[in-house]
Design an enzyme around this catalytic site. Structure first.
Site, PDB file in Angstrom:
ATOM      1  N   HIS A   1       0.881  -1.175   0.000  1.00  0.00           N
ATOM      2  CA  HIS A   1       0.000   0.000   0.000  1.00  0.00           C
ATOM      3  C   HIS A   1       0.922   1.230   0.000  1.00  0.00           C
ATOM      4  O   HIS A   1       1.114   1.886   1.017  1.00  0.00           O
ATOM      5  CB  HIS A   1      -0.907   0.009   1.222  1.00  0.00           C
ATOM      6  CG  HIS A   1      -1.793  -1.203   1.327  1.00  0.00           C
ATOM      7  ND1 HIS A   1      -1.327  -2.437   1.746  1.00  0.00           N
ATOM      8  CD2 HIS A   1      -3.126  -1.363   1.077  1.00  0.00           C
ATOM      9  CE1 HIS A   1      -2.338  -3.305   1.751  1.00  0.00           C
ATOM     10  NE2 HIS A   1      -3.438  -2.681   1.355  1.00  0.00           N
ATOM     11  N   SER A  12       7.359   5.781   2.170  1.00  0.00           N
ATOM     12  CA  SER A  12       8.179   4.573   2.178  1.00  0.00           C
ATOM     13  C   SER A  12       8.759   4.240   0.803  1.00  0.00           C
ATOM     14  O   SER A  12       9.921   3.802   0.727  1.00  0.00           O
ATOM     15  CB  SER A  12       7.376   3.393   2.736  1.00  0.00           C
ATOM     16  OG  SER A  12       6.142   3.244   2.089  1.00  0.00           O
ATOM     17  N   GLY A  42      -3.744  -4.272  -2.821  1.00  0.00           N
ATOM     18  CA  GLY A  42      -2.543  -4.502  -2.029  1.00  0.00           C
ATOM     19  C   GLY A  42      -2.473  -5.871  -1.393  1.00  0.00           C
ATOM     20  O   GLY A  42      -1.382  -6.433  -1.207  1.00  0.00           O
ATOM     21  N   ASP A  53       1.245  -1.983   4.825  1.00  0.00           N
ATOM     22  CA  ASP A  53       0.867  -0.751   5.525  1.00  0.00           C
ATOM     23  C   ASP A  53      -0.494  -0.280   5.014  1.00  0.00           C
ATOM     24  O   ASP A  53      -0.591   0.726   4.317  1.00  0.00           O
ATOM     25  CB  ASP A  53       1.963   0.306   5.269  1.00  0.00           C
ATOM     26  CG  ASP A  53       1.631   1.646   5.883  1.00  0.00           C
ATOM     27  OD1 ASP A  53       0.830   1.693   6.837  1.00  0.00           O
ATOM     28  OD2 ASP A  53       2.175   2.661   5.395  1.00  0.00           O
TER      29      ASP A  53
END
Length: 284
Positions: free
Chosen positions: A41, A99, A143, A163
């Site tokens: 994600h 990220s 995801g 996440d």
């Protein structure tokens, strides 16, 4: 699909998650062999803290803004803050990496990145932000399908970050299912699952299910900025990490107390323990 991470970019949960991610990448990079980074994600990868969404909530003021002003930083924080500083060369905090961008900048030429984002607009922005790096592939899909669709990887080493937005009631259970599927396909995978902490009692089943999962070993790390007893607010966040690389536990023993002190609001606290210990340890 109303969740947009830009509203929360750079908050205390982001700082904790991203700092641990930088340490995972650094520890993996000690060996020359390549690794694959998978993000289920991923978001858009880059955030403007002065943009409409982030400035509307101002959550970054209680997160990255505190580290930006901190002195006497632990050595393990430096790589993370170096990325943030490089994105803000004039010394004023405005841009923050998600990220995907952290992983892209900190990984090496021989490593690969597989990034997934379901939200159509965010997926397009992610593709734009990652354009030009041949090591990166961006996928626009569900995801939860990432372990099934992208594992096993051609690299023998893999780091998977899970996440999700936690908008639906079943997402903690789906995290456990994704963990099991990942280890069914690559037992040696490192899987990091981020989760919010509001009321710890709501997490009891999640912890039990994790303890019965297929992970060979599973480390739990949690950071609190409030007492975890109020389901109406985000009191902190946690990461469970399967197959954590050697050295991570010792680093977290130093980092978590520091983060709890710097990021604590009504209070600061932390927890670090094993939900599944190595079989060789002889412990249940």
């Amino acid at each position: 699909m109303n969740y947009r991470h830009a509203f929360h970019a750079g908050n205390h949960a982001d700082v904790f998650k991203h700092l641990v991610l930088t340490r995972l990448i650094a520890l993996l990079s000690r060996k020359e062999a390549p690794f694959a980074y998978l993000d289920s994600h991923a978001g858009i990868g880059l955030y403007d803290l002065r943009g409409d969404q982030a400035s509307r909530t101002g959550e970054y003021q209680e997160g990255i803004a505190r580290l930006w002003q901190a002195t006497q930083l632990p050595d393990a924080v430096e790589a993370y803050l170096e990325v943030v500083r490089a994105m803000n060369p004039n010394g004023e905090l405005r841009y923050y990496p998600g990220s995907p961008e952290l992983a892209r900048l900190l990984s090496r030429e021989q490593d690969s990145l597989q990034l997934n984002e379901k939200h159509p607009e965010d997926g397009r922005l992610l593709k734009d932000n990652m354009r030009g790096d041949r090591r990166v592939a961006v996928h626009l899909g569900e995801g939860w399908h990432v372990p099934r669709a992208l594992m096993p990887t051609r690299e023998k080493r893999v780091l998977l970050l899970i996440d999700p937005p936690f908008e639906k009631a079943d997402e903690l259970q789906r995290c456990v299912e994704a963990l099991n599927e990942a280890h069914g396909r690559m037992r040696q995978a490192i899987v990091a699952i981020w989760y919010p902490i509001k009321d710890e009692r709501q997490l009891a089943r999640f912890y039990r299910d994790l303890g019965k999962s297929a992970a060979p070993k599973l480390l739990r790390a949690e950071l609190y900025v409030h007492a975890p007893d109020d389901a109406t607010r985000l009191s902190g966040s946690g990461l469970v990490i399967s197959n954590p690389p050697w050295g991570l536990e010792d680093e977290l023993k130093q980092l978590l107390p520091w983060l709890a002190d710097v990021l604590g609001q009504s209070l600061g606290g932390w927890r670090l323990d094993w939900l599944i210990e190595e079989a060789a340890s002889g412990k249940p």
